[in-house]
Enzyme design. Structure first.
Site, mmCIF file in Angstrom:
data_model
loop_
_atom_site.group_PDB
_atom_site.id
_atom_site.type_symbol
_atom_site.label_atom_id
_atom_site.label_comp_id
_atom_site.label_asym_id
_atom_site.label_seq_id
_atom_site.Cartn_x
_atom_site.Cartn_y
_atom_site.Cartn_z
ATOM 1 N N GLU A 374 0.755 -1.217 0.100
ATOM 2 C CA GLU A 374 -0.020 -0.292 0.214
ATOM 3 C C GLU A 374 0.645 1.062 -0.263
ATOM 4 O O GLU A 374 0.073 2.378 0.376
ATOM 5 C CB GLU A 374 -0.847 0.239 1.101
ATOM 6 C CG GLU A 374 -1.739 -1.138 1.120
ATOM 7 C CD GLU A 374 -3.011 -0.964 1.772
ATOM 8 O OE1 GLU A 374 -3.029 -0.259 3.207
ATOM 9 O OE2 GLU A 374 -4.216 -1.387 2.033
ATOM 10 N N GLU A 446 -6.796 -7.534 -0.715
ATOM 11 C CA GLU A 446 -7.379 -7.871 1.017
ATOM 12 C C GLU A 446 -8.113 -7.997 0.413
ATOM 13 O O GLU A 446 -9.420 -6.594 -0.709
ATOM 14 C CB GLU A 446 -6.584 -6.939 2.041
ATOM 15 C CG GLU A 446 -5.152 -6.981 2.105
ATOM 16 C CD GLU A 446 -4.782 -5.821 2.840
ATOM 17 O OE1 GLU A 446 -4.760 -5.973 3.911
ATOM 18 O OE2 GLU A 446 -3.264 -6.099 3.046
HETATM 19 C C1 GAL Z 1 -4.553 -3.195 4.999
HETATM 20 C C2 GAL Z 1 -3.546 -3.334 5.360
HETATM 21 C C3 GAL Z 1 -3.463 -4.534 6.536
HETATM 22 C C4 GAL Z 1 -4.739 -4.701 7.437
HETATM 23 C C5 GAL Z 1 -5.522 -3.963 6.798
HETATM 24 C C6 GAL Z 1 -7.066 -4.170 7.540
HETATM 25 O O1 GAL Z 1 -4.581 -1.761 4.586
HETATM 26 O O2 GAL Z 1 -3.307 -3.758 4.277
HETATM 27 O O3 GAL Z 1 -2.228 -5.436 7.112
HETATM 28 O O4 GAL Z 1 -4.225 -2.917 8.222
HETATM 29 O O5 GAL Z 1 -5.781 -2.634 5.960
HETATM 30 O O6 GAL Z 1 -8.087 -3.903 6.836
#
Ligand code: GAL
Length: 792
Positions: A374, A446
């Site tokens: 990110e 994710e």
């Molecule tokens: C994302 C991040 C993860 C975690 C996640 C929580 O942005 O890459 O490490 O923090 O959010 O939803």
């Protein structure tokens, strides 16, 4: 020769220069430890990231016999979080600046033959270090310690330094080797299958760096048949074998196209979860058995076919197990949003190098993550990370996890954290909204996570919504053919920094709790991916859990064809998958009728009237009598005029069919049916005799190379094996024999679940773990601790 070096270390939380001059005697004033080791055992929540931030010291004696004269002596560290300086007899041998990759200290020139040599490690686990992933906030704790194993390698001057092996679909094995002092050496090669049968071999030939060899009898590695082979290399000098090296590998091909992901040219929709490598109390320092267990949980309990090792390379034991069971791995170098200065970036590139070199022989790895998770675009840096990854491994594509759309795509695959889903809307965005490069592959790295943190002790509707949100994403990802797959955030709840989580240093984003006890959302993954029968019901069927006593929608998470519902053994209705979630193989099934045919059967209504009465009863439950929609008011009026329906009758039916008050307590039975046969059954009713259900991954532990550990998962269940999500009884645990507990002796159930860990203490024999909770039968587990001959 390889020697185990996990035992006999001494540790102090305060490194001082005196550690460079310790003797066998003075060392004993420090704390004896064995690896893996965490610099600080922590509470599971309301703990503090400051606790593990320190500059600590580890010391150990290494006896070097005279016979090692002329040999090369390497000390190999699996991981040292986060910056380690290794000294031999007080002299610095090497410094390593990443907590997530292995490194080697070459002791050859520093050791004294025939003497005890002092090994000292200065370990800096402060998050102020100018190396990845540090520099800004991070949503996970970065626990310090020598948390993986250490081995000693003693080699002849001519030896293999590195071997890259991979097999292709046409059953050719390719070897790229690096050796030291291999002039005038010859090399011979054998390839064996899992049973040890030699499938191919070559006689000794003059050594060259690159070789290939056909292995005609080999079978491909894939997720259903993860066939593995071992190449055994022998290095010869003057007809004497000077070194040998064994590497496990597979024959397979991975590729992304605009259309998705292909394994051996067959399209596979990736369905995975993100995994951190942390454990309650011990942080990262869990032995190999526990690391490997997580792979099994992902595949066999959560039905995943893939995992992302967020946000760093993880234990070789974990990835080895992924190779063995056919779980695809997306691995990446350490990072979290922030990009640092020139030195920091240099280290980041080095981290990519180490990751690829150390993990490239694993057939399960299908994608390298080569961007800081990110982070913003940084073309110079990411050009470099891509070049490094491709140069060291031309067989795998690169990706890099973004949280922004249309960022510069220097990788082979656009990997994107899609947090679009917020409940009512679609599960994810279409690929074209994210990247204008439609020619390359696209993967969701994710989803969900912080969009809907859910604790196992949250109220039922929230836990159900959490499950449905995961289902919504899986469903939409399956609907969109050009999305290669998705990785839900995340496998289990994890400790995090103060800037994140629920204020108690925990991100409750897991589909399991920290001890790997499943939450409701786990059943969505299990139903979608497992072949063994799955049936979980979203509700305890207690209407008092719900606002205005309206139980609302109930879902079945199952891989069966349909579900039959019975109330006190009377058939109510049959429920098949509906429109919603229809892209999933086995999406949640809505069970929206708990009255079924009972009004016809018991009250004598004809079919049409029964349907109308039922509609009124459901409307009363949903809106309350005072706020019925006009259409329902009219319907009630009509029933009163034509069917002698009265308010009293309405109340009676509500009590009987909706409230189920009084009389015999209602027993609900759900039967999952597949191919016409019942395959699973769940009963819901009053919990009469709560008891502890305790699971261990093993009853046999092995002491020797280092300490071993069993993982214990604990749940309070009723007579019907249903978890009691609001049980918070205290559990007392005691061990005897050659065992010790990790964590406290008394824990409270949270969300009806808890966990503990039982470790070996250096002795062998039989030991027990006794668990007691008020009002529940005690549980005793027996463990056999066997010994393994120490190499040293
Ligand atoms: C994302 C991040 C993860 C975690 C996640 C929580 O942005 O890459 O490490 O923090 O959010 O939803």
């Amino acid at each position: 020769m390889n020697y185990n070096m996990n035992n006999d270390w001494y540790f102090t939380e305060n490194y001082t220069k005196e550690l460079l001059h310790m003797t066998t005697e003075t060392m004993k004033e420090l704390t004896p430890v064995r690896l893996p080791h965490t610099v600080k055992e922590m509470e599971t929540n309301y703990c503090d990231e400051q606790e593990y931030q320190m500059v600590s010291g580890y010391v150990r004696m290494l006896h070097v016999p005279l016979e090692w004269k002329g040999k090369c002596i390497y000390l190999h560290f699996g991981a040292a979080a986060h910056e380690a300086e290794v000294f031999c007899n007080g002299v610095l041998v090497t410094k390593h600046s990443s907590g997530y990759t292995a490194f080697t200290a070459d002791l050859t020139k520093s050791v004294l033959l025939g003497k005890d040599n002092l090994i000292t490690v200065r370990l800096d686990s402060r998050e102020t270090l100018n190396i990845p992933p540090f520099g800004h906030v991070i949503d996970y704790m970065t626990f310090g310690g020598l948390y993986r194993g250490v081995t000693l390698e003693v080699k002849e001057p001519s030896h293999f330094a590195d071997v890259f092996v991979y097999g292709t679909m046409d059953k050719v094995m390719y070897l790229e080797m690096k050796t030291r002092r291999s002039e005038k050496c010859t090399v011979s090669v054998e390839v064996k299958d899992a049973s040890g049968t030699v499938l191919a071999e070559t006689p000794a030939r003059p050594y060259i760096d690159d070789m290939s060899m056909e292995v005609p009898g080999a079978a491909l590695w894939d997720i259903n048949n993860p066939n593995l082979y071992t190449v055994i290399l022998h290095l010869w000098k003057d007809r004497v074998e000077v070194d040998t090296r064994q590497v496990r590998f597979g024959f397979r091909e991975v590729a992304f196209t605009s259309k998705g992901f292909y394994l051996n040219r067959k399209k596979i929709k990736l369905r995975g979860l993100n995994r951190h490598q942390s454990y309650p109390y011990m942080g990262y320092a869990a032995p190999d058995r526990a690391q490997a267990l997580d792979a099994d949980i992902l595949k066999y309990e959560l039905g995943c076919n893939a995992v992302r090792t967020s946000h760093y390379p993880q234990s070789q034991a974990f990835v080895d197990r992924c190779d063995e069971i056919g779980l695809l791995v997306f691995t990446e170098f350490p990072r979290w949003q922030h990009i640092g200065d020139k030195d920091w970036k240099k280290q980041a590139v080095q981290n990519v190098r180490e990751m690829v070199l150390q993990y490239r022989n694993h057939p399960s790895i299908f994608l390298w993550g080569v961007r800081i998770n990110e982070s913003k675009d940084d073309d110079a840096l990411y050009r470099m990370t891509n070049v490094v990854a491709h140069k060291l491994d031309h067989t795998r594509p690169t990706g890099g996890v973004r949280n922004r759309k249309n960022s510069h795509l220097l990788e082979d695959v656009y990997t994107y954290n899609d947090f679009y889903h917020n409940g009512p809307n679609k599960g994810c965005e279409p690929k074209k909204n994210i990247t204008s490069n439609m020619r390359k592959g696209y993967l969701i790295s994710e989803n969900n996570g912080h969009m809907f943190p859910t604790k196992s002790f949250d109220w039922e509707e929230k836990r159900c919504e959490h499950a449905l949100r995961h289902a919504a994403v899986l469903d939409e990802v399956r609907a969109q053919a050009d999305i290669a797959g998705s990785f839900g955030w995340c496998m289990f709840d994890y400790n995090t920094h103060q800037d994140f989580g629920s204020g108690d240093r925990v991100c409750y984003h897991g589909v399991m709790d920290m001890f790997r006890n499943p939450k409701m959302a786990a059943a969505v993954f299990a139903a979608e991916g497992l072949k063994t029968p799955v049936l979980e019901i979203s509700s305890s069927m207690d209407m008092g859990e719900h606002p205005a006593c309206n139980m609302g929608d109930v879902y079945a998470f199952t891989n069966a064809d349909y579900v039959k519902l019975y109330k006190n053994d009377e058939f109510i209705a049959k429920f098949a998958p509906g429109e919603k979630f229809s892209h999933m193989k086995h999406g949640p099934i809505l069970l929206d009728d708990t009255i079924g045919c009972l009004l016809e059967k018991n009250e004598g209504y004809d079919k049409k009237t029964a349907a109308q009465v039922k509609e009124c009863l459901y409307a009363i439950a949903k809106y309350g009598q005072a706020a019925l929609p006009p259409r329902i008011r009219l319907l009630v009026g009509k029933l009163m005029l034509t069917k002698q329906f009265t308010f009293e009758k309405g109340n009676e039916l509500c009590g009987k069919y909706m409230g189920n008050w009084g009389g015999k307590m209602t027993q609900w039975k759900f039967v999952a049916v597949k191919n016409g046969k019942p395959v699973a059954e769940v009963k819901k009713g009053p919990a009469e005799q709560p008891r502890l259900e305790v699971r261990t991954d093993t009853n046999t532990l092995t002491e020797g190379d280092t300490w071993d550990m069993a993982t214990i998962r604990i749940r309070a269940v009723d007579d019907n094996h249903n978890v009691l999500p609001y049980s918070n009884r205290a559990i007392s645990m005691r061990v005897d024999g050659p065992l010790a507990l990790i964590g406290p002796e008394h824990v409270a159930l949270t969300g009806g679940a808890a966990g503990t860990y039982v470790k070996t203490t250096g002795e062998t024999g039989t030991g027990h773990l006794m668990l007691r909770a008020p009002g529940m039968e005690p549980v005793v587990l027996t463990f056999e601790v066997t010994g393994k001959n120490m190499d040293e």
